[in-house]
Scaffold this motif. Structure first.
Motif, PDB file in Angstrom:
ATOM      1  N   ILE A 148       0.817  -1.234   0.031  1.00 15.76           N
ATOM      2  CA  ILE A 148      -0.014   0.291  -0.043  1.00 15.76           C
ATOM      3  C   ILE A 148       0.778   1.156  -0.024  1.00 15.76           C
ATOM      4  CG2 ILE A 148      -2.044  -1.231   1.140  1.00 15.76           C
ATOM      5  CD1 ILE A 148      -1.171   0.246   3.823  1.00 15.76           C
ATOM      6  N   GLY A 149       2.102   1.165  -0.012  1.00 14.22           N
ATOM      7  CA  GLY A 149       2.839   2.309   0.277  1.00 14.22           C
ATOM      8  C   GLY A 149       3.494   2.848  -1.050  1.00 14.22           C
ATOM      9  N   TYR A 150       3.169   2.187  -2.182  1.00 19.69           N
ATOM     10  CA  TYR A 150       3.603   2.690  -3.686  1.00 19.69           C
ATOM     11  C   TYR A 150       2.464   2.721  -4.515  1.00 19.69           C
ATOM     12  CZ  TYR A 150       8.232   0.123  -1.926  1.00 19.69           C
ATOM     13  OH  TYR A 150       9.004  -0.226  -1.409  1.00 19.69           O
ATOM     14  N   GLY A 151       2.698   3.713  -5.508  1.00 16.93           N
ATOM     15  CA  GLY A 151       1.716   3.798  -6.619  1.00 16.93           C
ATOM     16  C   GLY A 151       2.002   2.616  -7.467  1.00 16.93           C
ATOM     17  N   TYR A 152       0.909   2.426  -8.425  1.00 11.87           N
ATOM     18  CA  TYR A 152       0.919   1.178  -9.168  1.00 11.87           C
ATOM     19  C   TYR A 152       0.652   1.866 -10.892  1.00 11.87           C
ATOM     20  CZ  TYR A 152       0.500  -2.288  -5.498  1.00 11.87           C
ATOM     21  OH  TYR A 152       0.682  -2.951  -4.413  1.00 11.87           O
ATOM     22  N   ILE A 153       1.049   1.059 -11.519  1.00 13.08           N
ATOM     23  CA  ILE A 153       0.829   1.148 -13.101  1.00 13.08           C
ATOM     24  C   ILE A 153       0.165  -0.117 -13.785  1.00 13.08           C
ATOM     25  CG2 ILE A 153       1.805   1.912 -15.201  1.00 13.08           C
ATOM     26  CD1 ILE A 153       4.195   3.009 -13.880  1.00 13.08           C
ATOM     27  N   GLN A 154      -0.978   0.176 -14.617  1.00 10.36           N
ATOM     28  CA  GLN A 154      -1.627  -0.721 -15.040  1.00 10.36           C
ATOM     29  C   GLN A 154      -0.986  -0.848 -16.518  1.00 10.36           C
ATOM     30  OE1 GLN A 154      -5.759  -0.803 -15.159  1.00 10.36           O
ATOM     31  NE2 GLN A 154      -6.160  -2.369 -16.343  1.00 10.36           N
ATOM     32  N   LYS A 155      -0.623  -2.249 -16.911  1.00  9.52           N
ATOM     33  CA  LYS A 155      -0.057  -2.541 -18.276  1.00  9.52           C
ATOM     34  C   LYS A 155      -1.133  -2.505 -19.093  1.00  9.52           C
ATOM     35  CE  LYS A 155       2.295  -6.062 -16.826  1.00  9.52           C
ATOM     36  NZ  LYS A 155       3.300  -7.182 -16.964  1.00  9.52           N
ATOM     37  N   GLY A 156      -1.100  -2.044 -20.338  1.00 11.92           N
ATOM     38  CA  GLY A 156      -2.020  -2.027 -21.335  1.00 11.92           C
ATOM     39  C   GLY A 156      -1.790  -2.937 -22.513  1.00 11.92           C
ATOM     40  N   GLU A 166      -1.930   1.682 -19.392  1.00  9.14           N
ATOM     41  CA  GLU A 166      -3.382   1.817 -19.317  1.00  9.14           C
ATOM     42  C   GLU A 166      -3.744   3.026 -18.404  1.00  9.14           C
ATOM     43  OE1 GLU A 166      -7.313   1.009 -20.084  1.00  9.14           O
ATOM     44  OE2 GLU A 166      -5.567   0.000 -21.173  1.00  9.14           O
ATOM     45  N   ARG A 167      -3.209   2.939 -17.068  1.00 10.85           N
ATOM     46  CA  ARG A 167      -3.294   4.135 -16.235  1.00 10.85           C
ATOM     47  C   ARG A 167      -2.448   4.015 -15.133  1.00 10.85           C
ATOM     48  NH1 ARG A 167      -7.812   1.911 -11.932  1.00 10.85           N
ATOM     49  NH2 ARG A 167      -7.638  -0.233 -12.220  1.00 10.85           N
ATOM     50  N   PHE A 168      -2.164   5.105 -14.374  1.00 15.21           N
ATOM     51  CA  PHE A 168      -1.648   5.112 -13.457  1.00 15.21           C
ATOM     52  C   PHE A 168      -2.444   5.161 -11.980  1.00 15.21           C
ATOM     53  CE2 PHE A 168       1.166   7.011 -16.297  1.00 15.21           C
ATOM     54  CZ  PHE A 168       2.607   6.460 -15.814  1.00 15.21           C
ATOM     55  N   VAL A 169      -2.143   4.525 -10.984  1.00  9.03           N
ATOM     56  CA  VAL A 169      -2.960   4.504  -9.797  1.00  9.03           C
ATOM     57  C   VAL A 169      -2.232   4.698  -8.423  1.00  9.03           C
ATOM     58  CG1 VAL A 169      -4.543   3.040  -8.450  1.00  9.03           C
ATOM     59  CG2 VAL A 169      -4.194   2.321 -10.786  1.00  9.03           C
ATOM     60  N   GLU A 170      -2.899   5.626  -7.561  1.00 12.42           N
ATOM     61  CA  GLU A 170      -2.186   6.403  -6.425  1.00 12.42           C
ATOM     62  C   GLU A 170      -1.986   5.114  -5.399  1.00 12.42           C
ATOM     63  OE1 GLU A 170      -0.691   9.358  -5.985  1.00 12.42           O
ATOM     64  OE2 GLU A 170      -0.927   9.190  -8.178  1.00 12.42           O
ATOM     65  N   LYS A 171      -1.410   5.352  -4.453  1.00 15.24           N
ATOM     66  CA  LYS A 171      -1.299   4.388  -3.492  1.00 15.24           C
ATOM     67  C   LYS A 171      -2.652   3.937  -2.787  1.00 15.24           C
ATOM     68  CE  LYS A 171       2.844   6.527  -1.574  1.00 15.24           C
ATOM     69  NZ  LYS A 171       3.483   7.279  -0.483  1.00 15.24           N
ATOM     70  N   PRO A 172      -2.957   2.152  -3.016  1.00 15.12           N
ATOM     71  CA  PRO A 172      -4.067   1.876  -2.871  1.00 15.12           C
ATOM     72  C   PRO A 172      -4.291   1.350  -1.556  1.00 15.12           C
ATOM     73  CG  PRO A 172      -2.940   0.108  -3.668  1.00 15.12           C
ATOM     74  CD  PRO A 172      -2.131   1.638  -3.631  1.00 15.12           C
ATOM     75  N   ASP A 173      -5.543   1.077  -0.929  1.00 14.50           N
ATOM     76  CA  ASP A 173      -5.780   0.522   0.348  1.00 14.50           C
ATOM     77  C   ASP A 173      -5.407  -1.021   0.114  1.00 14.50           C
ATOM     78  OD1 ASP A 173      -7.965  -0.632  -0.838  1.00 14.50           O
ATOM     79  OD2 ASP A 173      -9.446   0.598  -0.049  1.00 14.50           O
ATOM     80  N   LEU A 174      -5.392  -1.639   1.104  1.00 15.92           N
ATOM     81  CA  LEU A 174      -4.824  -3.150   1.242  1.00 15.92           C
ATOM     82  C   LEU A 174      -5.731  -3.954   0.243  1.00 15.92           C
ATOM     83  CD1 LEU A 174      -2.866  -5.323   2.042  1.00 15.92           C
ATOM     84  CD2 LEU A 174      -4.512  -5.720   4.397  1.00 15.92           C
ATOM     85  N   GLU A 175      -7.087  -3.513   0.275  1.00 13.56           N
ATOM     86  CA  GLU A 175      -8.022  -4.515  -0.666  1.00 13.56           C
ATOM     87  C   GLU A 175      -7.743  -4.270  -2.038  1.00 13.56           C
ATOM     88  OE1 GLU A 175     -12.876  -5.354  -1.195  1.00 13.56           O
ATOM     89  OE2 GLU A 175     -12.207  -3.880   0.010  1.00 13.56           O
ATOM     90  N   ARG A 176      -7.619  -3.313  -2.382  1.00 13.98           N
ATOM     91  CA  ARG A 176      -7.349  -2.813  -4.030  1.00 13.98           C
ATOM     92  C   ARG A 176      -5.875  -3.547  -4.146  1.00 13.98           C
ATOM     93  NH1 ARG A 176      -7.988   2.815  -6.323  1.00 13.98           N
ATOM     94  NH2 ARG A 176      -7.935   1.434  -8.019  1.00 13.98           N
ATOM     95  N   ALA A 177      -4.863  -3.345  -3.185  1.00 15.12           N
ATOM     96  CA  ALA A 177      -3.429  -3.659  -3.395  1.00 15.12           C
ATOM     97  C   ALA A 177      -3.602  -5.261  -3.725  1.00 15.12           C
ATOM     98  CB  ALA A 177      -2.613  -3.702  -2.462  1.00 15.12           C
ATOM     99  N   GLU A 178      -4.364  -5.935  -2.962  1.00 19.59           N
ATOM    100  CA  GLU A 178      -4.576  -7.548  -3.008  1.00 19.59           C
ATOM    101  C   GLU A 178      -5.159  -7.788  -4.422  1.00 19.59           C
ATOM    102  OE1 GLU A 178      -6.766  -8.486   0.478  1.00 19.59           O
ATOM    103  OE2 GLU A 178      -4.602  -8.761   1.613  1.00 19.59           O
TER     104      GLU A 178
END
Length: 344
Positions: A148-156, A166-178
């Motif tokens: 949950i401490g890092y931003g994510y990037i979705q591959k397209g 595909e998109r950049f995602v800010e630091k998620p909560d634990l459920e989204r990170a999972e």
């Protein structure tokens, strides 16, 4: 190898590393510390781009307070001295103005750890090939856990050697990170970038016109002195700072990503340093005279005094220059909020 066939490293030296207080301080922040061996994190960043068959001499961007550390720890390099910290987008633009428009820039933080240099360089080669096609490339890190401490990037869509973003995602909560970890299309945003200097400046002008104009004016009015380039202070200090992610990468239509399993860590806090030091495999770790009885996953980082820990698990103890820090590993993110860290 011609000038335009090689890759131009740009090493960014910024931030104070307050979450690694008391070892990291404003006077000597974490890039310039020996945290993982005999070389500092800054020197290790330079080592990764030292292959002269692949890389040009690095450009280092640093604040004035850090120039003595750079001079002491770096070999051959070009230095740009920022008059004030204005985040990564303007800092990268300064470096871009000092390079040929067609030059492929490899932008790296000075304070990350990469355990597998071969995997890193393989990713750089693939990213550079995309950059030469006009893409602005982010370096993604294959996730190993729901973080949950890092931003994510979705591959397209797949590109040669990488993927469209595909998109950049800010630091998620634990459920989204999972969910991201299970999905398999998401990578951590490693804060490493490749693009041609001219492409970056064009995208910055397209999406942050005022910033691009101010950086250009500061660069044009700057001067070389004392072995470094100094942009015009008044023009540069007037810039509203912003990260390269927000200013450019999340806006451009030419964003791409390459990813690699390269043993990456941002060494963002004491728990991240525990991971890099493999405390979990060793059960306990000490860089000095440290004793642990009936405890596991204990890290002792002392600049001299003996530290003894009994009957505790998952504890970090740091002693440095008269300051003492004792934390549970899960509270490492809070260290930067301590009065001692903010006033160091």
């Amino acid at each position: 190898m011609s000038d335009l066939e090689c890759i131009y490293p740009v090493i960014l030296c910024g931030g104070n590393g307050t979450r690694l207080w008391p070892r990291s301080r404003r006077s000597k922040p974490k890039p310039f510390l020996r945290l993982l061996g005999e070389r500092t994190l800054f020197q290790m960043a330079l080592d990764r781009v030292s292959d002269e068959t692949m890389f040009a001499a690095p450009t280092i961007v640093a604040g004035g307070a850090h120039v003595p550390h750079v001079a002491q720890q770096a070999g051959a390099h070009s230095l740009i001295v920022e008059p004030a910290a204005r985040n990564t987008a303007p800092a990268i633009a300064l470096a871009a103005h000092r390079l040929p428009a067609e030059a492929v820039m490899l932008v790296c933080p000075s304070d990350h750890h990469i355990g597998n240099i071969d995997a890193f360089r393989d990713g750089v080669r693939r990213g550079a090939a995309l950059a030469r096609q006009g893409y602005l490339v982010s370096f993604g890190i294959d996730p190993t856990r729901a973080e949950i401490g890092y931003g994510y990037i979705q591959k397209g869509a797949e590109l040669g050697g990488g993927f469209a973003v595909e998109r950049f995602v800010e630091k998620p909560d634990l459920e989204r990170a999972e969910q991201f970890l299970a999905d398999g299309r998401f990578v951590w945003n490693g804060g490493i970038f490749l693009f041609r200097a001219g492409d970056y400046l064009a995208e910055l002008a397209r999406h942050r016109g005022a910033m691009a104009a101010a950086v250009a004016a500061a660069a044009d009015a700057g001067e070389d002195r004392d072995g470094a380039f100094h942009p015009d202070a008044d023009r540069f200090c007037a810039i509203d700072g912003e990260s390269v992610d927000f200013a450019v990468m999340e806006n451009t239509s030419r964003a791409a990503i390459v990813s690699a399993d390269m043993g990456w860590s941002d060494i963002g806090d004491w728990t991240a340093l525990m991971d890099a030091r493999e405390v979990w495999d060793r059960r306990n770790w000490s860089n000095a005279r440290g004793d642990v009885l009936q405890g596991e996953n204990v890290m002792i980082d002392s600049d001299g005094p003996r530290v003894s820990v009994i009957g505790l698990d998952d504890v970090i103890v740091v002693v440095d220059g008269g300051e003492v820090l004792v934390i549970h590993k899960d509270a490492a993110q809070l260290v930067g909020k301590l009065p001692g860290a903010s006033g160091q």
